[in-house]
Scaffold this motif. Structure first.
Motif, mmCIF file in Angstrom:
data_model
loop_
_atom_site.group_PDB
_atom_site.id
_atom_site.type_symbol
_atom_site.label_atom_id
_atom_site.label_comp_id
_atom_site.label_asym_id
_atom_site.label_seq_id
_atom_site.Cartn_x
_atom_site.Cartn_y
_atom_site.Cartn_z
ATOM 1 N N LEU A 60 55.383 21.481 69.662
ATOM 2 C CA LEU A 60 55.868 21.711 71.006
ATOM 3 C C LEU A 60 56.741 20.048 71.422
ATOM 4 C CD1 LEU A 60 57.598 23.558 72.251
ATOM 5 C CD2 LEU A 60 54.886 23.518 73.662
ATOM 6 N N GLN A 61 56.308 19.490 71.178
ATOM 7 C CA GLN A 61 56.662 17.445 71.802
ATOM 8 C C GLN A 61 57.518 17.500 71.176
ATOM 9 O OE1 GLN A 61 54.181 13.839 71.647
ATOM 10 N NE2 GLN A 61 55.367 13.145 73.117
ATOM 11 N N GLN A 62 57.438 17.154 69.966
ATOM 12 C CA GLN A 62 58.366 17.122 68.506
ATOM 13 C C GLN A 62 59.636 18.036 68.689
ATOM 14 O OE1 GLN A 62 56.777 17.354 64.407
ATOM 15 N NE2 GLN A 62 55.025 15.596 65.216
ATOM 16 N N GLN A 63 59.889 19.581 69.101
ATOM 17 C CA GLN A 63 60.878 20.172 69.608
ATOM 18 C C GLN A 63 61.699 18.971 70.692
ATOM 19 O OE1 GLN A 63 58.461 22.766 68.570
ATOM 20 N NE2 GLN A 63 59.801 24.041 67.855
ATOM 21 N N LEU A 64 60.647 19.472 71.650
ATOM 22 C CA LEU A 64 61.256 18.772 72.860
ATOM 23 C C LEU A 64 61.831 17.099 72.377
ATOM 24 C CD1 LEU A 64 58.457 19.614 75.355
ATOM 25 C CD2 LEU A 64 59.947 20.544 75.075
ATOM 26 N N GLN A 65 61.403 16.062 71.885
ATOM 27 C CA GLN A 65 61.543 15.646 71.701
ATOM 28 C C GLN A 65 63.533 14.868 71.261
ATOM 29 O OE1 GLN A 65 59.193 12.793 69.846
ATOM 30 N NE2 GLN A 65 58.165 12.045 71.980
ATOM 31 N N GLN A 66 63.384 15.825 69.943
ATOM 32 C CA GLN A 66 64.687 16.232 69.400
ATOM 33 C C GLN A 66 65.604 17.099 69.951
ATOM 34 O OE1 GLN A 66 63.713 18.812 66.512
ATOM 35 N NE2 GLN A 66 62.303 17.137 65.272
ATOM 36 N N GLN A 67 65.472 17.622 71.268
ATOM 37 C CA GLN A 67 66.310 18.216 72.276
ATOM 38 C C GLN A 67 66.969 16.918 73.272
ATOM 39 O OE1 GLN A 67 64.972 22.295 71.252
ATOM 40 N NE2 GLN A 67 65.507 22.025 73.344
ATOM 41 N N GLY A 68 65.952 16.365 73.098
ATOM 42 C CA GLY A 68 66.307 14.705 73.943
ATOM 43 C C GLY A 68 65.352 14.780 75.367
ATOM 44 N N LYS A 69 64.867 15.784 75.595
ATOM 45 C CA LYS A 69 63.913 16.067 76.436
ATOM 46 C C LYS A 69 62.243 15.805 76.469
ATOM 47 C CE LYS A 69 64.914 21.021 76.967
ATOM 48 N NZ LYS A 69 64.401 22.683 76.487
ATOM 49 N N SER A 70 62.477 14.191 77.729
ATOM 50 C CA SER A 70 61.364 13.492 77.785
ATOM 51 C C SER A 70 59.952 14.505 77.566
ATOM 52 C CB SER A 70 61.610 12.316 78.931
ATOM 53 O OG SER A 70 60.222 11.513 78.867
ATOM 54 N N SER A 71 58.641 14.192 77.421
ATOM 55 C CA SER A 71 57.622 14.643 77.306
ATOM 56 C C SER A 71 56.676 13.794 76.433
ATOM 57 C CB SER A 71 57.618 15.935 76.785
ATOM 58 O OG SER A 71 58.062 16.011 75.452
ATOM 59 N N ALA A 72 55.136 14.446 76.920
ATOM 60 C CA ALA A 72 54.620 13.227 76.551
ATOM 61 C C ALA A 72 52.823 14.405 76.282
ATOM 62 C CB ALA A 72 53.723 13.197 77.986
ATOM 63 N N CYS A 73 52.412 13.895 74.864
ATOM 64 C CA CYS A 73 51.347 15.142 74.735
ATOM 65 C C CYS A 73 49.852 14.279 74.758
ATOM 66 C CB CYS A 73 51.949 15.771 73.128
ATOM 67 S SG CYS A 73 50.561 16.653 72.661
ATOM 68 N N LEU A 74 49.325 14.777 75.184
ATOM 69 C CA LEU A 74 47.761 14.559 75.749
ATOM 70 C C LEU A 74 46.411 15.723 75.171
ATOM 71 C CD1 LEU A 74 47.310 13.508 79.107
ATOM 72 C CD2 LEU A 74 49.114 15.015 77.788
ATOM 73 N N PRO A 75 45.962 15.020 75.325
ATOM 74 C CA PRO A 75 44.191 15.961 74.990
ATOM 75 C C PRO A 75 43.970 16.648 76.264
ATOM 76 C CG PRO A 75 43.350 13.498 73.893
ATOM 77 C CD PRO A 75 45.150 13.684 74.683
ATOM 78 N N LEU A 76 43.718 17.692 76.812
ATOM 79 C CA LEU A 76 43.700 18.063 78.003
ATOM 80 C C LEU A 76 42.523 17.460 79.110
ATOM 81 C CD1 LEU A 76 44.589 20.764 79.558
ATOM 82 C CD2 LEU A 76 43.132 22.090 78.428
ATOM 83 N N ASN A 77 41.892 17.286 78.200
ATOM 84 C CA ASN A 77 40.593 15.702 78.962
ATOM 85 C C ASN A 77 41.554 14.762 79.909
ATOM 86 O OD1 ASN A 77 38.511 17.297 78.557
ATOM 87 N ND2 ASN A 77 37.792 16.052 77.383
ATOM 88 N N GLN A 78 42.349 14.440 79.741
ATOM 89 C CA GLN A 78 43.176 13.024 79.791
ATOM 90 C C GLN A 78 44.004 13.903 80.961
ATOM 91 O OE1 GLN A 78 44.584 10.617 77.048
ATOM 92 N NE2 GLN A 78 42.557 10.533 75.818
ATOM 93 N N LEU A 79 44.530 14.952 81.311
ATOM 94 C CA LEU A 79 44.883 15.270 81.556
ATOM 95 C C LEU A 79 44.893 15.140 83.020
ATOM 96 C CD1 LEU A 79 48.065 16.289 82.881
ATOM 97 C CD2 LEU A 79 47.296 18.452 82.033
ATOM 98 N N GLN A 80 45.286 14.272 84.530
ATOM 99 C CA GLN A 80 44.313 13.892 85.256
ATOM 100 C C GLN A 80 45.418 14.687 87.146
ATOM 101 O OE1 GLN A 80 41.385 11.716 85.818
ATOM 102 N NE2 GLN A 80 41.764 11.425 83.233
ATOM 103 N N PRO A 81 44.557 15.011 88.330
ATOM 104 C CA PRO A 81 45.256 15.663 89.361
ATOM 105 C C PRO A 81 46.553 14.992 89.822
ATOM 106 C CG PRO A 81 42.222 15.419 89.364
ATOM 107 C CD PRO A 81 43.285 14.996 88.194
#
Length: 453
Positions: A60-81
Motif C-alpha cells: 500500500l505504501q508503494q502505491q501511495l508513493q507512486q501517486q506522489g503521496k507522502s507516507s510512512a510505513c512502520l510496525p504498529l508498536n512504533q506508532l506513538q501518541p
C-alpha cells in the motif's frame, strides 16, 4: 599490464568503511527515520507475525508513493501518541496471532491508544488478517477498529477481515481504497508473501528422544526435501495433511542436509492422536513423503551477528533455539546464553550432548538447564552447564544480576516454547527483573521476540 588487485583491495576497504560508518550512525539514522515518520500525515502501520501483514502494508505504501503521496510505513508498536495526533489518515494491516492475540510487533499499541487524546481529526481503515479455524477470528484487528472509533477517529469504511489471504477479500480492500480516492486504481489482490509452494519431503529417520519421561513422547523427525530449499533460523515448516495445516519451527539449517523437526506426541481428550503429530511420529514411514511448505517467520529471525543473544525456552521450543545456535555458529558468534527447561534430567535430555559440546567449546558462553521433576536422590547425568530444579522463570530470578549485565551489553532475548504457562511466566519474570518500562523498550527495539504456541 595493470593489475586489478589494488582496485579490488580499495573496493573492499571502501565497502568496509561504509559498513562501519552505517553501524556507528545506526541510531541517528533510526531517529531520523522515526522523525520523518512523525511528520507524515498519512501512515501505514502493520502488526505482522509471519510477514504477510508487513508485505501488504508495504504494498500500500508503494502505491501511495507512486501517486506522489507522502507516507510512512512502520510496525504498529512504533506508532506513538504524538504521531497519531498529527496523522490525518491511518491504514492498519493487522494479523491476529494464535487465539485472539496481537503479534509481538503490535501488542503495545492498544494500551497506548486507550490513553491518547481524542483523535477526531483522524480517518482510518483496518485490514484484519486471520484464520477461521480459531474461535477469535481476526480479533486483534477488530479490537483496533473498535478502539479507534472509541477514540473519536472516523472509519473510511468497515474493517475488512481476511481468512488465510483470501484473494477476494484482499481485492475488496483494494476496491474500497480506490472508492475512497486513496489509490488511483486497485492493485493486485495479493502481496508477495513469504510462503513457498508445498513440496514432497521424505522421512530420513525418526528418533524417540525421551523414553521413560513423565511427559508425552518427543521425536526428532529428519526430512529430506526432494528439491533444494532455503530457510533461516526461526522459519516454519508447514505440514499439509487432509486439507489442514500444522506448523513446526525448524530445528536445522539447509547446510545440515535435512529439515529437522522436534515434535511432541499430542493426544485429544478422547485419546486420539493429534493429526500432525500422529502422522509425523507414527504414520509416516521411512522413505515416504509428506507435503511441506516453508513459511518465513521474520518476527523470529536472528539479530545481527555481533549482538549477544539470550535464548529461553522449554520442551519442543528447543527446536527454534537450536536453529539459532547453529546459525550463530556459522556466523562465528559465540556470545550466546541458553536457558532451557524440561521435566526429567534422566529422560528429557534432548540434544544434550550437542549442547554440552557447544558449552565446552565456548560457543555457548552460558548454559542453564532446569528440570521440574528432578528428585533430590536422583543423580544429575549432565556434565556441563548450571543445573536447576524448577522452571526457566526461576532460573531467570536466580540469574537476575547476570541478566541485567547481558541486557546492558545490548543482548536480544528470544523465547520459544509453550504459550500457556511458560511464556507468560517468563515474560512476567523479565518484567519483574528488568522493570516493565525496560521490557517494553526491548519489545519496541525488536530485542525481545517470541515464537510461542
Amino acid at each position: 599490464m595493470l593489475s586489478a588487485v589494488p582496485y579490488l583491495q580499495a573496493s573492499i576497504i571502501l565497502l568496509a568503511w561504509l559498513a562501519f560508518t552505517f553501524w556507528c550512525y545506526r541510531q541517528p539514522i533510526k531517529r531520523w527515520w522515526q522523525g520523518t515518520a512523525a511528520t507524515c500525515t498519512t501512515l501505514v502501520a502493520y502488526a505482522s507475525e509471519s510477514g504477510t501483514a508487513a508485505a501488504l502494508a508495504n504494498q500500500l505504501q508503494q502505491q501511495l508513493q507512486q501517486q506522489g503521496k507522502s507516507s510512512a510505513c512502520l510496525p504498529l508498536n512504533q506508532l506513538q501518541p504524538q504521531q497519531l495526533q498529527q496523522c490525518r489518515q491511518l491504514f492498519i494491516v493487522a494479523s491476529t496471532y494464535g487465539d485472539g492475540e496481537a503479534p509481538d510487533n503490535g501488542r503495545l499499541f492498544l494500551p497506548r491508544l486507550r490513553q491518547t487524546q481524542p483523535l477526531t481529526q483522524l480517518r482510518y481503515a483496518v485490514l484484519a488478517l486471520g484464520d477461521r479455524q480459531y474461535s477469535q477470528f481476526c480479533a486483534f484487528g477488530m479490537q483496533l477498529h473498535q478502539q479507534l472509533q472509541q477514540a473519536g477517529a472516523q472509519p473510511l469504511f468497515d474493517a475488512i477481515t481476511v481468512h488465510q489471504q483470501d484473494p477476494q477479500a484482499l481485492q475488496h480492500w483494494q476496491q474500497q481504497l480506490h472508492k475512497q480516492g486513496i489509490i488511483s486504481q486497485p492493485g493486485s489482490s495479493a502481496a508477495a508473501t513469504p510462503e513457498n509452494e508445498p513440496i514432497n519431503c521424505s522421512l530420513l529417520q525418526r528418533h524417540w528422544l525421551n523414553p521413560g519421561s513423565p511427559g508425552a513422547p518427543v521425536y526428532q523427525i529428519d526430512l529430506q526435501p526432494q528439491q533444494p530449499l532455503q530457510w533461516q533460523a526461526g522459519d516454519i515448516a508447514r505440514l499439509h495433511i487432509n486439507n489442514q495445516t500444522r506448523d513446526y519451527t525448524i530445528a536445522s539449517l539447509p547446510a545440515e542436509g535435512c529439515l529437522r523437526l522436534l515434535v511432541r506426541e499430542h493426544h485429544h481428550p478422547s485419546g486420539q492422536t493429534g493429526l500432525g503429530s500422529g502422522w509425523l511420529c507414527h504414520g509416516l514411514e521411512a522413505g515416504q513423503a509428506s507435503h511441506i511448505s516453508l513459511r518465513s517467520n521474520p518476527s523470529f529471525h536472528a539479530p545481527e551477528a555481533e549482538r549477544p543473544l539470550i535464548l529461553i525456552g522449554n520442551g519442543t521450543g528447543l527446536a527454534g533455539l537450536r536453529a539459532h545456535l547453529q546459525q550463530r555458529q556459522q556466523q562465528g558468534s559465540s556470545h550466546n546464553w541458553l536457558i532451557y527447561g524440561e521435566r526429567s534430567p534422566l529422560h528429557d535430555g534432548h540434544w544434550q550432548q550437542e549442547l554440552q559440546l557447544w558449552h565446552h567449546s565456548g560457543h555457548l558462553q552460558q548454559l542453564d538447564l532446569a528440570f521440574s521433576r528432578h528428585c533430590a536422590d536422583q543423580p544429575w547425568p549432565l556434565l556441563s552447564g548450571q543445573l536447576h530444579h524448577g522452571y526457566v522463570q526461576k532460573v531467570l530470578q536466580t540469574q537476575a544480576r547476570e541478566l541485567h549485565h547481558w541486557v546492558e551489553q545490548g543482548a536480544a532475548i528470544y523465547l520459544c516454547g509453550s504459550r500457556a504457562g511458560m511464556a507468560t511466566d517468563v515474560e512476567q519474570a523479565l518484567s519483574d527483573i528488568l522493570g516493565p518500562t525496560r521490557l517494553q523498550q526491548l519489545i519496541e527495539q525488536g530485542r525481545f521476540r517470541r515464537d510461542v504456541y
